[in-house]
Design a protein around this motif. Structure first.
Motif, PDB file in Angstrom:
ATOM      1  N   ARG A   1       0.824  -1.209   0.000  1.00  0.00           N
ATOM      2  CA  ARG A   1       0.000   0.000   0.000  1.00  0.00           C
ATOM      3  C   ARG A   1       0.860   1.261   0.000  1.00  0.00           C
ATOM      4  O   ARG A   1       0.499   2.274  -0.613  1.00  0.00           O
ATOM      5  CB  ARG A   1      -0.975  -0.013   1.178  1.00  0.00           C
ATOM      6  N   VAL A   2       1.999   1.215   0.688  1.00  0.00           N
ATOM      7  CA  VAL A   2       2.949   2.329   0.608  1.00  0.00           C
ATOM      8  C   VAL A   2       3.423   2.499  -0.833  1.00  0.00           C
ATOM      9  O   VAL A   2       3.494   3.613  -1.358  1.00  0.00           O
ATOM     10  CB  VAL A   2       4.155   2.105   1.554  1.00  0.00           C
ATOM     11  N   ALA A   3       3.741   1.368  -1.481  1.00  0.00           N
ATOM     12  CA  ALA A   3       4.189   1.416  -2.871  1.00  0.00           C
ATOM     13  C   ALA A   3       3.107   1.991  -3.788  1.00  0.00           C
ATOM     14  O   ALA A   3       3.409   2.743  -4.721  1.00  0.00           O
ATOM     15  CB  ALA A   3       4.596   0.023  -3.336  1.00  0.00           C
ATOM     16  N   ILE A   4       1.851   1.654  -3.527  1.00  0.00           N
ATOM     17  CA  ILE A   4       0.750   2.197  -4.325  1.00  0.00           C
ATOM     18  C   ILE A   4       0.602   3.699  -4.075  1.00  0.00           C
ATOM     19  O   ILE A   4       0.402   4.482  -5.002  1.00  0.00           O
ATOM     20  CB  ILE A   4      -0.556   1.454  -4.014  1.00  0.00           C
ATOM     21  N   ALA A   5       0.735   4.108  -2.807  1.00  0.00           N
ATOM     22  CA  ALA A   5       0.676   5.534  -2.482  1.00  0.00           C
ATOM     23  C   ALA A   5       1.779   6.294  -3.208  1.00  0.00           C
ATOM     24  O   ALA A   5       1.557   7.392  -3.737  1.00  0.00           O
ATOM     25  CB  ALA A   5       0.802   5.735  -0.967  1.00  0.00           C
ATOM     26  N   ARG A   6       2.974   5.707  -3.254  1.00  0.00           N
ATOM     27  CA  ARG A   6       4.088   6.340  -3.979  1.00  0.00           C
ATOM     28  C   ARG A   6       3.787   6.406  -5.477  1.00  0.00           C
ATOM     29  O   ARG A   6       4.043   7.425  -6.135  1.00  0.00           O
ATOM     30  CB  ARG A   6       5.369   5.542  -3.745  1.00  0.00           C
ATOM     31  N   ALA A   7       3.221   5.331  -6.022  1.00  0.00           N
ATOM     32  CA  ALA A   7       2.899   5.303  -7.453  1.00  0.00           C
ATOM     33  C   ALA A   7       1.874   6.367  -7.827  1.00  0.00           C
ATOM     34  O   ALA A   7       1.879   6.884  -8.947  1.00  0.00           O
ATOM     35  CB  ALA A   7       2.385   3.917  -7.838  1.00  0.00           C
ATOM     36  N   MET A   8       0.989   6.710  -6.881  1.00  0.00           N
ATOM     37  CA  MET A   8      -0.099   7.632  -7.171  1.00  0.00           C
ATOM     38  C   MET A   8       0.224   9.079  -6.804  1.00  0.00           C
ATOM     39  O   MET A   8      -0.597   9.968  -7.028  1.00  0.00           O
ATOM     40  CB  MET A   8      -1.366   7.187  -6.415  1.00  0.00           C
ATOM     41  N   ILE A   9       1.427   9.339  -6.279  1.00  0.00           N
ATOM     42  CA  ILE A   9       1.740  10.654  -5.721  1.00  0.00           C
ATOM     43  C   ILE A   9       1.674  11.767  -6.759  1.00  0.00           C
ATOM     44  O   ILE A   9       1.339  12.911  -6.448  1.00  0.00           O
ATOM     45  CB  ILE A   9       3.133  10.628  -5.027  1.00  0.00           C
ATOM     46  N   ASN A  10       1.979  11.458  -8.015  1.00  0.00           N
ATOM     47  CA  ASN A  10       1.948  12.481  -9.072  1.00  0.00           C
ATOM     48  C   ASN A  10       0.649  12.462  -9.865  1.00  0.00           C
ATOM     49  O   ASN A  10       0.582  13.061 -10.944  1.00  0.00           O
ATOM     50  CB  ASN A  10       3.133  12.289 -10.020  1.00  0.00           C
ATOM     51  N   ASN A  11      -0.357  11.755  -9.328  1.00  0.00           N
ATOM     52  CA  ASN A  11      -1.642  11.628 -10.034  1.00  0.00           C
ATOM     53  C   ASN A  11      -1.448  11.200 -11.485  1.00  0.00           C
ATOM     54  O   ASN A  11      -1.877  11.890 -12.425  1.00  0.00           O
ATOM     55  CB  ASN A  11      -2.418  12.948  -9.971  1.00  0.00           C
ATOM     56  N   PRO A  12      -0.800  10.038 -11.685  1.00  0.00           N
ATOM     57  CA  PRO A  12      -0.495   9.588 -13.053  1.00  0.00           C
ATOM     58  C   PRO A  12      -1.759   9.201 -13.802  1.00  0.00           C
ATOM     59  O   PRO A  12      -2.790   8.884 -13.204  1.00  0.00           O
ATOM     60  CB  PRO A  12       0.401   8.366 -12.820  1.00  0.00           C
ATOM     61  N   ARG A  13      -1.664   9.197 -15.134  1.00  0.00           N
ATOM     62  CA  ARG A  13      -2.799   8.794 -15.959  1.00  0.00           C
ATOM     63  C   ARG A  13      -2.991   7.286 -15.933  1.00  0.00           C
ATOM     64  O   ARG A  13      -4.116   6.797 -16.089  1.00  0.00           O
ATOM     65  CB  ARG A  13      -2.572   9.247 -17.408  1.00  0.00           C
ATOM     66  N   ILE A  14      -1.872   6.549 -15.747  1.00  0.00           N
ATOM     67  CA  ILE A  14      -1.914   5.087 -15.789  1.00  0.00           C
ATOM     68  C   ILE A  14      -1.162   4.521 -14.590  1.00  0.00           C
ATOM     69  O   ILE A  14      -0.075   4.998 -14.248  1.00  0.00           O
ATOM     70  CB  ILE A  14      -1.271   4.549 -17.082  1.00  0.00           C
ATOM     71  N   LEU A  15      -1.728   3.489 -13.964  1.00  0.00           N
ATOM     72  CA  LEU A  15      -1.041   2.727 -12.931  1.00  0.00           C
ATOM     73  C   LEU A  15      -0.679   1.366 -13.518  1.00  0.00           C
ATOM     74  O   LEU A  15      -1.561   0.603 -13.932  1.00  0.00           O
ATOM     75  CB  LEU A  15      -1.948   2.546 -11.713  1.00  0.00           C
ATOM     76  N   LEU A  16       0.623   1.067 -13.595  1.00  0.00           N
ATOM     77  CA  LEU A  16       1.107  -0.223 -14.078  1.00  0.00           C
ATOM     78  C   LEU A  16       1.508  -1.067 -12.881  1.00  0.00           C
ATOM     79  O   LEU A  16       2.331  -0.638 -12.060  1.00  0.00           O
ATOM     80  CB  LEU A  16       2.313  -0.042 -14.995  1.00  0.00           C
TER      81      LEU A  16
END
Length: 227
Positions: free
Chosen positions: A150-165
């Motif tokens: 969940r920390v990794a997901i929070a980091r992945a979403m920090i820049n509000n990306p268009r795509i989550l891989l």
């Protein structure tokens, strides 16, 4: 349309000894889709993920990401695309052991040139979004596998990306933790995040709205679950 791959080919090796990792792969994804790409080990799914994530280039074919032709970008522009358009979630979490959850989540914002106070505020909000507001100052070795992801997901979403891989996002988790991560993905998708998930697990893939299969570098499609 958020991404469009047309006739993507990728080979490894040199001279007469080459392996075709991807063979004439084409597919499109609309914004807000939730897609699973299934395949056994050696099928080409990691190669495809690397190309989707702008971590590698195809030998031929066209990849349009959010209206941009990726083949036309230089390395710096590719890095900017990764930073601003794509969030990555890996099986092994890839957290820095000497940094707290808050510091790990804030890390991409350093590369984006965001000042420290704003970095920490945005990281705290991202951790709240994944239900870890009580674990912000914990180090990775103080967290469970599910909490690390969940920390990794929070980091992945920090820049509000268009795509989550997401590459085998539940592969290192127990069943209960995996179910929590899948629920979080569904919530993010409902918020409009486009999710593309690599997995070999049919149960994990069943959470997606659309399922693609890759075998020996060739991609095919079947209907996904509407869960």
């Amino acid at each position: 349309m958020i991404l469009d791959l047309q006739h993507i080919n990728k080979h490894y090796g040199t001279g007469q000894v080459t392996v075709a990792a991807l063979k004439d792969v084409s597919f499109q994804a609309e914004e807000g889709e939730y897609i699973a790409i299934m395949g056994p080990s050696g099928s080409g799914k990691t190669t495809l993920m690397n190309i989707l994530g702008c971590l590698d280039r195809s030998d031929s074919g066209t990849y349009i990401l959010d209206g941009t032709d990726i083949s036309a970008l230089d390395e710096r522009q590719l890095s900017d695309a990764r930073l601003n358009k794509i969030g990555f979630v890996f099986q092994t979490f890839q957290l820095l052991p000497g940094e707290t959850a808050l510091e790990n989540v804030a890390l991409p914002l350093i590369y984006a040139g965001v000042k420290k106070q704003e970095r920490l505020e945005r990281a705290a909000e991202s951790l709240r979004r994944v239900g870890l507001e009580e674990r912000m100052n914990f180090y990775p070795n103080q967290l469970s596998g599910g909490q690390k992801q969940r920390v990794a997901i929070a980091r992945a979403m920090i820049n509000n990306p268009r795509i989550l891989l997401a590459d085998e996002p539940t592969g290192a988790l127990d069943q209960a933790s995996g179910a929590q991560v899948m629920k979080l993905f569904e919530e993010l998708n409902e918020e409009g995040v486009t999710i593309i998930m690599i997995t070999h697990d049919a149960n994990v893939a069943s959470h997606a709205r659309r399922v693609l299969h890759i075998i020996d570098g060739e991609l095919s499609e079947q209907g996904g679950s509407e869960s």
